[in-house]
Design an enzyme around this catalytic site. Structure first.
Site, PDB file in Angstrom:
ATOM      1  N   ASP A 286       1.761  -5.225   6.654  1.00 31.16           N
ATOM      2  CA  ASP A 286       2.877  -5.820   5.923  1.00 31.16           C
ATOM      3  C   ASP A 286       3.918  -4.811   5.483  1.00 31.16           C
ATOM      4  O   ASP A 286       3.665  -3.616   5.356  1.00 31.16           O
ATOM      5  CB  ASP A 286       2.348  -6.528   4.678  1.00 31.16           C
TER       6      ASP A 286
ATOM      7  N   LYS B  62      -4.023   7.062  11.440  1.00 29.70           N
ATOM      8  CA  LYS B  62      -3.091   8.135  11.031  1.00 29.70           C
ATOM      9  C   LYS B  62      -3.949   9.323  10.630  1.00 29.70           C
ATOM     10  O   LYS B  62      -4.106   9.604   9.441  1.00 29.70           O
ATOM     11  CB  LYS B  62      -2.301   7.683   9.802  1.00 29.70           C
TER      12      LYS B  62
ATOM     13  N   ASP C 293      -5.633   5.444   6.924  1.00 29.02           N
ATOM     14  CA  ASP C 293      -4.631   6.414   6.499  1.00 29.02           C
ATOM     15  C   ASP C 293      -5.382   7.566   5.811  1.00 29.02           C
ATOM     16  O   ASP C 293      -5.957   8.412   6.487  1.00 29.02           O
ATOM     17  CB  ASP C 293      -3.658   5.669   5.574  1.00 29.02           C
TER      18      ASP C 293
ATOM     19  N   GLU D 156     -10.505  -3.177  11.095  1.00 25.61           N
ATOM     20  CA  GLU D 156      -9.472  -2.769  10.125  1.00 25.61           C
ATOM     21  C   GLU D 156      -8.155  -2.508  10.849  1.00 25.61           C
ATOM     22  O   GLU D 156      -8.136  -2.152  12.034  1.00 25.61           O
ATOM     23  CB  GLU D 156     -10.005  -1.529   9.385  1.00 25.61           C
TER      24      GLU D 156
ATOM     25  N   GLY E 158      -4.754  -7.063   6.264  1.00 22.57           N
ATOM     26  CA  GLY E 158      -4.164  -6.399   7.426  1.00 22.57           C
ATOM     27  C   GLY E 158      -4.893  -6.597   8.745  1.00 22.57           C
ATOM     28  O   GLY E 158      -4.292  -6.559   9.803  1.00 22.57           O
TER      29      GLY E 158
ATOM     30  N   GLY F  38      -8.143   7.201   4.324  1.00 22.60           N
ATOM     31  CA  GLY F  38      -9.555   6.905   4.539  1.00 22.60           C
ATOM     32  C   GLY F  38     -10.262   6.456   3.264  1.00 22.60           C
ATOM     33  O   GLY F  38     -11.422   6.045   3.291  1.00 22.60           O
TER      34      GLY F  38
ATOM     35  N   ARG G  16       3.770  -9.711   8.612  1.00 24.31           N
ATOM     36  CA  ARG G  16       2.460  -9.514   9.241  1.00 24.31           C
ATOM     37  C   ARG G  16       2.388 -10.257  10.570  1.00 24.31           C
ATOM     38  O   ARG G  16       1.543  -9.994  11.402  1.00 24.31           O
ATOM     39  CB  ARG G  16       1.336 -10.041   8.334  1.00 24.31           C
TER      40      ARG G  16
ATOM     41  N   THR H 166      -9.872   3.817   1.335  1.00 20.76           N
ATOM     42  CA  THR H 166     -10.262   2.404   1.306  1.00 20.76           C
ATOM     43  C   THR H 166     -11.553   2.192   2.095  1.00 20.76           C
ATOM     44  O   THR H 166     -12.492   1.556   1.603  1.00 20.76           O
ATOM     45  CB  THR H 166      -9.139   1.526   1.913  1.00 20.76           C
ATOM     46  N   LEU H 167     -11.586   2.755   3.284  1.00 22.55           N
ATOM     47  CA  LEU H 167     -12.757   2.568   4.137  1.00 22.55           C
ATOM     48  C   LEU H 167     -13.990   3.286   3.606  1.00 22.55           C
ATOM     49  O   LEU H 167     -15.113   2.804   3.761  1.00 22.55           O
ATOM     50  CB  LEU H 167     -12.453   3.013   5.567  1.00 22.55           C
TER      51      LEU H 167
HETATM   52  P1  IMP Z   1      -6.143   4.404   3.072  1.00 21.11           P
HETATM   53  O1  IMP Z   1      -7.090   4.002   1.986  1.00 21.11           O
HETATM   54  O2  IMP Z   1      -5.205   5.496   2.637  1.00 21.11           O
HETATM   55  O3  IMP Z   1      -6.830   4.739   4.375  1.00 21.11           O
HETATM   56  O4  IMP Z   1      -5.170   3.199   3.287  1.00 21.11           O
HETATM   57  C1  IMP Z   1      -5.490   2.153   4.087  1.00 21.11           C
HETATM   58  C2  IMP Z   1      -4.671   0.940   3.724  1.00 21.11           C
HETATM   59  O5  IMP Z   1      -3.328   1.305   3.374  1.00 21.11           O
HETATM   60  C3  IMP Z   1      -4.569   0.064   4.930  1.00 21.11           C
HETATM   61  O6  IMP Z   1      -5.605  -0.880   4.928  1.00 21.11           O
HETATM   62  C4  IMP Z   1      -3.199  -0.551   4.757  1.00 21.11           C
HETATM   63  O7  IMP Z   1      -3.297  -1.713   3.974  1.00 21.11           O
HETATM   64  C5  IMP Z   1      -2.397   0.442   3.975  1.00 21.11           C
HETATM   65  N1  IMP Z   1      -1.514   1.215   4.866  1.00 21.11           N
HETATM   66  C6  IMP Z   1      -1.609   2.517   5.199  1.00 21.11           C
HETATM   67  N2  IMP Z   1      -0.625   2.889   6.014  1.00 21.11           N
HETATM   68  C7  IMP Z   1       0.126   1.787   6.218  1.00 21.11           C
HETATM   69  C8  IMP Z   1       1.319   1.520   6.997  1.00 21.11           C
HETATM   70  O8  IMP Z   1       1.904   2.394   7.677  1.00 21.11           O
HETATM   71  N3  IMP Z   1       1.795   0.253   6.946  1.00 21.11           N
HETATM   72  C9  IMP Z   1       1.207  -0.736   6.208  1.00 21.11           C
HETATM   73  N4  IMP Z   1       0.097  -0.537   5.485  1.00 21.11           N
HETATM   74  C10 IMP Z   1      -0.424   0.710   5.476  1.00 21.11           C
HETATM   75 MG    MG Z   2      -4.711  -3.076   4.197  1.00 19.02          MG
END
Ligand code: IMP
Ligand code: MG
Length: 185
Positions: free
Chosen positions: A163, A135, A107, A103, A47, A109, A169, A111-112
């Site tokens: 995506d 978000k 969302d 990044e 992304g 958080g 993308r 993943t990070l």
């Molecule tokens: P997290 O671990 O919930 O913070 O998710 C982060 C990952 O979810 C991002 O790196 C994106 O790949 C994916 N993601 C979260 N929201 C969206 C969105 O609205 N569109 C596309 N990908 C998203």
């Molecule tokens: Mg991603």
């Protein structure tokens, strides 16, 4: 009708707005890291690719780039499970270096959080985070964000690196996906 148009509810951030914000972020980062001789921009794939490609051109401090591919598994593609795995690791050692993570979106958080824990264990001199989109209302774990492009509502977005089932993308703007087009797998 273009292929992406049937999924597009509305354009949330147009190309010009994106580009001028990326330029501002680049200027801010250039100032903050003006004295840094060992800056590494670490792009989270896939992304972060568009954002990195534009951001790096607005950073005047000499720096290197590297890539880390991660994916989360165990739940649908629309919600992070917290089970994150490294699909492709960095090519460089990061011990003692100044890391700026690039990044697309934070969302929950999860993943990070995982990425930062993995990187911290390798003892860099510093780690900061630059995310294009935030978000924040969806956050379940605390993530310190040093640079934020835009705060957005909890809507599923695509384009500019993000995506929709791996496609689109390449769009130069951030669009909101039509509600009835979001498949929960
Ligand atoms: P997290 O671990 O919930 O913070 O998710 C982060 C990952 O979810 C991002 O790196 C994106 O790949 C994916 N993601 C979260 N929201 C969206 C969105 O609205 N569109 C596309 N990908 C998203
Ligand atoms: Mg991603």
């Amino acid at each position: 009708m273009l292929p992406y148009e049937k999924y597009l509810q509305e354009i949330l951030i147009d190309e010009q707005t994106l580009q001028s914000r990326v330029r501002e972020l680049g200027a801010e980062i250039s100032q903050d890291y003006a004295d840094c001789t060992d800056l590494l921009l670490l792009c989270i794939l896939k992304g972060g690719i568009m954002f990195l490609a534009d951001l790096t051109r607005h950073i005047s401090v000499p720096h290197e780039i590297d890539f880390l591919a991660v994916s989360s598994y165990g739940k649908g593609a629309r919600a992070s499970s917290g089970n994150v795995r490294i699909d492709m690791d960095l090519s460089e050692e990061i011990g003692g270096r100044h890391i700026l993570i690039v990044e697309d979106i934070i969302d929950s958080g999860q993943t990070l959080r995982f990425v930062m824990d993995v990187l911290q264990a390798r003892r860099p001199a510093s780690i900061n985070l630059c995310t294009l989109l935030d978000k924040s209302e969806m956050r379940t774990v605390d993530i310190p964000i040093a640079y934020r492009g835009f705060e957005i509502e909890n809507k599923f977005v695509f384009g500019y690196g993000l995506d929709l089932d791996e496609k689109f993308r390449n769009l130069p703007f951030i669009g909101v996906v039509k509600k009835d087009m979001i498949v929960n797998d």
